[in-house]
Design an enzyme around this catalytic site. Structure first.
Site, PDB file in Angstrom:
ATOM      1  CD1 TRP A  62      -2.288  -2.184   1.595  1.00  0.00           C
ATOM      2  CD2 TRP A  62      -3.013  -1.058  -0.187  1.00  0.00           C
ATOM      3  NE1 TRP A  62      -3.313  -2.912   1.024  1.00  0.00           N
ATOM      4  CE2 TRP A  62      -3.778  -2.241  -0.059  1.00  0.00           C
ATOM      5  CE3 TRP A  62      -3.291  -0.194  -1.251  1.00  0.00           C
ATOM      6  CZ2 TRP A  62      -4.807  -2.580  -0.960  1.00  0.00           C
ATOM      7  CZ3 TRP A  62      -4.306  -0.522  -2.139  1.00  0.00           C
ATOM      8  CH2 TRP A  62      -5.055  -1.696  -1.989  1.00  0.00           C
ATOM      9  CG  ASP A 113      -3.222   4.366   3.947  1.00  0.00           C
ATOM     10  OD1 ASP A 113      -4.312   4.266   4.546  1.00  0.00           O
ATOM     11  OD2 ASP A 113      -2.927   3.689   2.938  1.00  0.00           O
ATOM     12  CE  LYS A 160      -8.505  -1.750   4.736  1.00  0.00           C
ATOM     13  NZ  LYS A 160      -8.649  -2.970   3.935  1.00  0.00           N
TER      14      LYS A 160
HETATM   15  C1  LIG Z   1      -3.405   0.343   4.146  1.00  0.00           C
HETATM   16  C2  LIG Z   1      -4.331   0.478   2.977  1.00  0.00           C
HETATM   17  N1  LIG Z   1      -4.261   1.567   2.193  1.00  0.00           N
HETATM   18  C3  LIG Z   1      -5.061   1.717   1.138  1.00  0.00           C
HETATM   19  C4  LIG Z   1      -5.989   0.777   0.784  1.00  0.00           C
HETATM   20  C5  LIG Z   1      -6.868   1.008  -0.402  1.00  0.00           C
HETATM   21  O1  LIG Z   1      -8.095   1.417   0.078  1.00  0.00           O
HETATM   22  P1  LIG Z   1      -9.343   1.754  -0.844  1.00  0.00           P
HETATM   23  O2  LIG Z   1      -9.802   0.461  -1.429  1.00  0.00           O
HETATM   24  O3  LIG Z   1     -10.308   2.340   0.163  1.00  0.00           O
HETATM   25  O4  LIG Z   1      -8.935   2.730  -1.873  1.00  0.00           O
HETATM   26  C6  LIG Z   1      -6.127  -0.364   1.580  1.00  0.00           C
HETATM   27  C7  LIG Z   1      -7.141  -1.382   1.222  1.00  0.00           C
HETATM   28  O5  LIG Z   1      -7.165  -2.484   1.690  1.00  0.00           O
HETATM   29  C8  LIG Z   1      -5.262  -0.515   2.684  1.00  0.00           C
HETATM   30  O6  LIG Z   1      -5.352  -1.602   3.459  1.00  0.00           O
END
Ligand SMILES: Cc1ncc(COP(=O)(O)O)c(C=O)c1O
Length: 358
Positions: A101, A170, A194
């Site tokens: 991520w 994030d 989550k």
């Molecule tokens: C740490 C993290 N950042 C970003 C994301 C992406 O999130 P989204 O699907 O809400 O764009 C996720 C999705 O699992 C994640 O776990």
């Protein structure tokens, strides 16, 4: 029968919250309609919106000089919204590269500014860089990191010290999972699906002095200041997701808040790691001081048994344990709404599976 849902997201929600949403579905608040069917500008919804914000502020101890924004587009939209709001094309932004991520965030930021990698996980991504490895660029617009890497199950157990550089996190997969000092951060964002509620809502907690710097071409709905000025009602928000998030915040408050859930999360993770470490059949490959409390990854000594493990687990009511496709193996996500009984059922299943196949 409700399954124990170990999904990484969208993820398990508290049963009480689902029951309340069900009870109120057809006639919410005496309106004769569901919350999904009322105006977001009506008094009743505005009250829900304001209460959710106040409850979140209380739960996380968000200082007064921070705005809470209820946005859309998920964390992935924030990967771009962040540099659009806080950088100019000539700016340098620091990123910690610790896994899937953070790399997605880095790739998106590179479209808008110069990215300086202030540290890397190293060790095949199964650790976090210690503070001593952080090479913060002087004058960086901000330093971005991912406190919990959802896919590998790697978590920071310290908050990076970055001097006067604004710290951005994030927190998609760790928000509200334990107490944090919000004042250490300039900006926090998280997709809701989550620890907060249904997908479709994205939370941003931003220090006020960072607002009002968006690039002129930034879409208004992605301009932090424009959103803040309109109380996150610049356009139609995901009203149902916002309402459910509000119910989740109330559930958390009734259950002792973030400190209590933090203890419970610690106990759940310890129980599962103890089961893994106590067997020669299961292994976790993350450095001990970087093990995630939210996403516990593990492999079987006999990977040819992966699909049997998943099938038998599902039959026992233990669902969504398959690891991310880039890593394989297993992953049990233990977000706030996963009860300890779910972990106990999982560890009992694991030892029984090992006894039969080990
Ligand atoms: C740490 C993290 N950042 C970003 C994301 C992406 O999130 P989204 O699907 O809400 O764009 C996720 C999705 O699992 C994640 O776990």
């Amino acid at each position: 029968m409700r399954a124990y849902n170990f999904s990484p997201g969208p993820a398990v929600l508290p049963v009480e919250v689902l029951e309340q949403a069900r009870a109120e579905l057809l006639d919410w608040n005496g309106s004769g309609m569901s919350v999904m069917e009322v105006s977001h500008r009506g008094e009743a919804f505005m009250r829900v919106a304001a209460e959710a914000e106040a409850d979140l502020r209380e739960l996380m101890g968000v200082p007064r000089n921070y705005k809470i924004l209820f946005m859309q587009g998920g964390a992935t939209a924030q990967f771009a919204i962040l540099p659009l709001n806080l950088t100019r094309p000539e700016s340098v932004a620091d990123y910690l590269d610790t896994g899937h991520w953070s790399r997605k965030a880095i790739a998106e930021a590179r479209r808008y500014c110069t990215v300086h990698i202030a540290a890397e996980a190293g060790g095949e991504g199964m650790r976090v860089p210690p503070q001593s490895e952080l090479d913060v660029a002087p004058g960086a617009a901000y330093l971005h990191y991912t406190p919990n890497e959802t896919i590998s199950g790697v978590e920071f157990h310290y908050v990076p010290a970055v001097g006067s550089v604004p710290l951005v996190a994030d927190m998609s997969s760790s928000i509200l999972s334990r107490p944090i000092d919000v004042s250490r951060f300039a900006l926090i964002y998280a997709g809701a699906q989550k620890n907060i509620g249904p997908a479709g809502l994205t939370l941003v907690i931003a220090r006020e002095d960072l607002l009002g710097q968006a690039r002129p071409a930034t879409p208004s709905v992605f301009d932090y200041k424009a959103v803040a000025d309109q109380g996150s009602l610049l356009n139609t928000p995901p009203t149902f997701a916002w309402y459910v998030a509000g119910l989740v915040f109330k559930w958390l408050k009734r259950n002792g808040g973030v400190a209590a859930i933090g203890e419970a999360n610690g106990a759940k993770a310890r129980a599962l790691y103890a089961a893994i470490d106590g067997s020669s059949f299961y292994s976790n490959h993350v450095a001990h001081d970087a093990r995630s409390r939210m996403n516990v990854t593990f492999t079987l000594r006999k990977p040819e048994l992966d699909s049997a493990f998943l099938e038998e687990a599902a039959r026992a009511g233990l669902r969504n344990l398959k690891g991310h496709r880039v890593l394989g193996g297993m992953r049990a996500s233990l977000y706030n709404a996963m009860p300890i009984e779910g972990v106990e059922a999982l560890t009992a299943f694991m030892s029984e599976f090992e006894r039969r196949h080990g």
